[in-house]
Motif scaffolding. Structure first.
Motif, PDB file in Angstrom:
ATOM      1  N   PHE A  30      39.784  39.621  27.130  1.00 39.55           N
ATOM      2  CA  PHE A  30      38.796  39.179  28.121  1.00 39.55           C
ATOM      3  C   PHE A  30      37.460  38.811  27.473  1.00 39.55           C
ATOM      4  O   PHE A  30      36.941  37.718  27.690  1.00 39.55           O
ATOM      5  CB  PHE A  30      38.595  40.260  29.187  1.00 39.55           C
ATOM      6  CG  PHE A  30      37.571  39.896  30.224  1.00 39.55           C
ATOM      7  CD1 PHE A  30      37.841  38.917  31.156  1.00 39.55           C
ATOM      8  CD2 PHE A  30      36.345  40.540  30.264  1.00 39.55           C
ATOM      9  CE1 PHE A  30      36.901  38.571  32.121  1.00 39.55           C
ATOM     10  CE2 PHE A  30      35.398  40.212  31.214  1.00 39.55           C
ATOM     11  CZ  PHE A  30      35.674  39.230  32.151  1.00 39.55           C
ATOM     12  N   SER A  31      36.912  39.707  26.671  1.00 40.78           N
ATOM     13  CA  SER A  31      35.590  39.455  26.067  1.00 40.78           C
ATOM     14  C   SER A  31      35.561  38.213  25.181  1.00 40.78           C
ATOM     15  O   SER A  31      34.665  37.375  25.330  1.00 40.78           O
ATOM     16  CB  SER A  31      35.101  40.676  25.290  1.00 40.78           C
ATOM     17  OG  SER A  31      34.857  41.738  26.182  1.00 40.78           O
ATOM     18  N   PRO A  32      36.519  38.046  24.243  1.00 39.79           N
ATOM     19  CA  PRO A  32      36.487  36.822  23.441  1.00 39.79           C
ATOM     20  C   PRO A  32      36.606  35.548  24.287  1.00 39.79           C
ATOM     21  O   PRO A  32      35.914  34.565  24.031  1.00 39.79           O
ATOM     22  CB  PRO A  32      37.700  36.961  22.503  1.00 39.79           C
ATOM     23  CG  PRO A  32      37.999  38.412  22.460  1.00 39.79           C
ATOM     24  CD  PRO A  32      37.581  38.963  23.782  1.00 39.79           C
ATOM     25  N   MET A  33      37.459  35.596  25.308  1.00 41.11           N
ATOM     26  CA  MET A  33      37.627  34.411  26.158  1.00 41.11           C
ATOM     27  C   MET A  33      36.366  34.118  26.969  1.00 41.11           C
ATOM     28  O   MET A  33      35.976  32.958  27.120  1.00 41.11           O
ATOM     29  CB  MET A  33      38.825  34.599  27.103  1.00 41.11           C
ATOM     30  CG  MET A  33      40.161  34.416  26.431  1.00 41.11           C
ATOM     31  SD  MET A  33      40.419  32.739  25.800  1.00 41.11           S
ATOM     32  CE  MET A  33      40.421  31.801  27.313  1.00 41.11           C
ATOM     33  N   ILE A  34      35.735  35.149  27.480  1.00 40.46           N
ATOM     34  CA  ILE A  34      34.504  34.956  28.261  1.00 40.46           C
ATOM     35  C   ILE A  34      33.409  34.371  27.366  1.00 40.46           C
ATOM     36  O   ILE A  34      32.720  33.424  27.757  1.00 40.46           O
ATOM     37  CB  ILE A  34      34.049  36.287  28.904  1.00 40.46           C
ATOM     38  CG1 ILE A  34      34.955  36.641  30.072  1.00 40.46           C
ATOM     39  CG2 ILE A  34      32.604  36.239  29.349  1.00 40.46           C
ATOM     40  CD1 ILE A  34      34.873  35.715  31.270  1.00 40.46           C
ATOM     41  N   LEU A  51      39.549  33.673  34.594  1.00 41.48           N
ATOM     42  CA  LEU A  51      39.459  34.815  33.678  1.00 41.48           C
ATOM     43  C   LEU A  51      38.890  36.035  34.389  1.00 41.48           C
ATOM     44  O   LEU A  51      39.426  37.147  34.286  1.00 41.48           O
ATOM     45  CB  LEU A  51      38.571  34.465  32.475  1.00 41.48           C
ATOM     46  CG  LEU A  51      39.064  33.382  31.525  1.00 41.48           C
ATOM     47  CD1 LEU A  51      37.962  33.004  30.545  1.00 41.48           C
ATOM     48  CD2 LEU A  51      40.317  33.835  30.798  1.00 41.48           C
ATOM     49  N   ILE A  52      37.806  35.824  35.110  1.00 42.25           N
ATOM     50  CA  ILE A  52      37.136  36.933  35.794  1.00 42.25           C
ATOM     51  C   ILE A  52      38.027  37.520  36.885  1.00 42.25           C
ATOM     52  O   ILE A  52      38.188  38.742  36.977  1.00 42.25           O
ATOM     53  CB  ILE A  52      35.776  36.472  36.367  1.00 42.25           C
ATOM     54  CG1 ILE A  52      34.812  36.163  35.218  1.00 42.25           C
ATOM     55  CG2 ILE A  52      35.188  37.529  37.304  1.00 42.25           C
ATOM     56  CD1 ILE A  52      33.543  35.428  35.640  1.00 42.25           C
ATOM     57  N   VAL A  53      38.633  36.663  37.696  1.00 42.06           N
ATOM     58  CA  VAL A  53      39.483  37.145  38.792  1.00 42.06           C
ATOM     59  C   VAL A  53      40.681  37.919  38.255  1.00 42.06           C
ATOM     60  O   VAL A  53      40.979  39.022  38.716  1.00 42.06           O
ATOM     61  CB  VAL A  53      39.924  35.973  39.702  1.00 42.06           C
ATOM     62  CG1 VAL A  53      41.029  36.390  40.649  1.00 42.06           C
ATOM     63  CG2 VAL A  53      38.728  35.419  40.469  1.00 42.06           C
ATOM     64  N   HIS A  80      41.070  39.376  35.343  1.00 39.47           N
ATOM     65  CA  HIS A  80      40.616  40.612  34.699  1.00 39.47           C
ATOM     66  C   HIS A  80      40.275  41.680  35.743  1.00 39.47           C
ATOM     67  O   HIS A  80      40.683  42.837  35.607  1.00 39.47           O
ATOM     68  CB  HIS A  80      39.404  40.317  33.807  1.00 39.47           C
ATOM     69  CG  HIS A  80      38.889  41.494  33.071  1.00 39.47           C
ATOM     70  ND1 HIS A  80      39.554  42.054  32.014  1.00 39.47           N
ATOM     71  CD2 HIS A  80      37.769  42.240  33.241  1.00 39.47           C
ATOM     72  CE1 HIS A  80      38.869  43.094  31.551  1.00 39.47           C
ATOM     73  NE2 HIS A  80      37.782  43.222  32.282  1.00 39.47           N
ATOM     74  N   ARG A  81      39.546  41.287  36.771  1.00 38.84           N
ATOM     75  CA  ARG A  81      39.151  42.263  37.802  1.00 38.84           C
ATOM     76  C   ARG A  81      40.353  42.803  38.568  1.00 38.84           C
ATOM     77  O   ARG A  81      40.445  44.001  38.808  1.00 38.84           O
ATOM     78  CB  ARG A  81      38.141  41.646  38.760  1.00 38.84           C
ATOM     79  CG  ARG A  81      36.779  41.532  38.135  1.00 38.84           C
ATOM     80  CD  ARG A  81      35.720  41.306  39.152  1.00 38.84           C
ATOM     81  NE  ARG A  81      34.429  41.291  38.496  1.00 38.84           N
ATOM     82  CZ  ARG A  81      33.327  40.888  39.056  1.00 38.84           C
ATOM     83  NH1 ARG A  81      33.339  40.446  40.301  1.00 38.84           N
ATOM     84  NH2 ARG A  81      32.204  40.903  38.388  1.00 38.84           N
ATOM     85  N   ILE A  82      41.259  41.919  38.961  1.00 38.72           N
ATOM     86  CA  ILE A  82      42.433  42.378  39.712  1.00 38.72           C
ATOM     87  C   ILE A  82      43.296  43.289  38.856  1.00 38.72           C
ATOM     88  O   ILE A  82      43.715  44.359  39.313  1.00 38.72           O
ATOM     89  CB  ILE A  82      43.249  41.185  40.237  1.00 38.72           C
ATOM     90  CG1 ILE A  82      42.482  40.438  41.337  1.00 38.72           C
ATOM     91  CG2 ILE A  82      44.599  41.659  40.781  1.00 38.72           C
ATOM     92  CD1 ILE A  82      43.140  39.154  41.797  1.00 38.72           C
ATOM     93  N   GLU A  83      43.550  42.890  37.625  1.00 41.80           N
ATOM     94  CA  GLU A  83      44.410  43.706  36.763  1.00 41.80           C
ATOM     95  C   GLU A  83      43.775  45.061  36.432  1.00 41.80           C
ATOM     96  O   GLU A  83      44.475  46.045  36.266  1.00 41.80           O
ATOM     97  CB  GLU A  83      44.778  42.965  35.485  1.00 41.80           C
ATOM     98  CG  GLU A  83      45.767  41.859  35.737  1.00 41.80           C
ATOM     99  CD  GLU A  83      46.297  41.194  34.486  1.00 41.80           C
ATOM    100  OE1 GLU A  83      47.359  40.544  34.600  1.00 41.80           O
ATOM    101  OE2 GLU A  83      45.681  41.308  33.407  1.00 41.80           O
ATOM    102  N   ASN A  84      42.461  45.105  36.355  1.00 38.41           N
ATOM    103  CA  ASN A  84      41.807  46.367  36.009  1.00 38.41           C
ATOM    104  C   ASN A  84      41.558  47.259  37.212  1.00 38.41           C
ATOM    105  O   ASN A  84      41.307  48.448  37.041  1.00 38.41           O
ATOM    106  CB  ASN A  84      40.512  46.107  35.228  1.00 38.41           C
ATOM    107  CG  ASN A  84      40.832  45.675  33.820  1.00 38.41           C
ATOM    108  OD1 ASN A  84      41.593  46.321  33.120  1.00 38.41           O
ATOM    109  ND2 ASN A  84      40.267  44.560  33.399  1.00 38.41           N
ATOM    110  N   THR A  85      41.622  46.728  38.425  1.00 46.56           N
ATOM    111  CA  THR A  85      41.517  47.588  39.596  1.00 46.56           C
ATOM    112  C   THR A  85      42.892  48.061  40.030  1.00 46.56           C
ATOM    113  O   THR A  85      43.005  49.062  40.720  1.00 46.56           O
ATOM    114  CB  THR A  85      40.827  46.865  40.781  1.00 46.56           C
ATOM    115  OG1 THR A  85      41.553  45.672  41.100  1.00 46.56           O
ATOM    116  CG2 THR A  85      39.385  46.547  40.471  1.00 46.56           C
TER     117      THR A  85
END
Length: 129
Positions: free
Chosen positions: A77-81, A118-120, A122-127
């Motif tokens: 996530f961080s490198p892509m962002i 990317l944000i969506v 990441h957020r869905i997978e981490n919640t």
């Protein structure tokens, strides 16, 4: 609904990765084709080498990182962002300072969609975990 959103987002990113890989290969190994498509010309070997190596490497790397994000969004996530935001900022600054170009504005919009995906994801997978 969350799984559907993740699937659609990753499908979009997969298509983006294929497109980036194609462009990276084109820039790295068939640069004349890219020159014609973008109405670019150069006569120096150093300019051709720079465009091939920088554009080819950047696009192929972005394609690879996109695939890695698809397989492990938490780790990548961080490198892509960082890369996506850098591309958007530089493209928008160029559009404002160098002049507006319709194709480049469309690319900027597509890059914003990449950022949102990317944000969506990441957020869905981490919640969910």
């Amino acid at each position: 609904m969350k799984n559907f959103t993740i699937i659609i987002g990753k499908l979009y990113l997969g298509i983006v990765a294929l497109f980036l890989a194609y462009l990276g290969i084109s820039w790295g190994f068939m640069v004349e084709k890219r020159f014609l498509a973008l109405d670019i010309s150069t006569s120096s070997i150093s300019a051709i080498n720079t465009l091939k190596s920088i554009m080819g490497t950047a696009l192929i790397s972005m394609a690879a990182f996109t695939v890695l994000f698809i397989t492990n969004s938490k780790k990548w996530f961080s490198p892509m962002i960082i890369m996506t935001i850098a591309i958007i900022v530089i493209r928008v600054i160029s559009l404002l300072t160098d002049g507006f170009h319709e194709r480049m504005a469309i690319y900027a919009l597509l890059e914003v969609l990449i950022l949102l995906a990317l944000i969506v994801i990441h957020r869905i997978e981490n919640t969910s975990s």
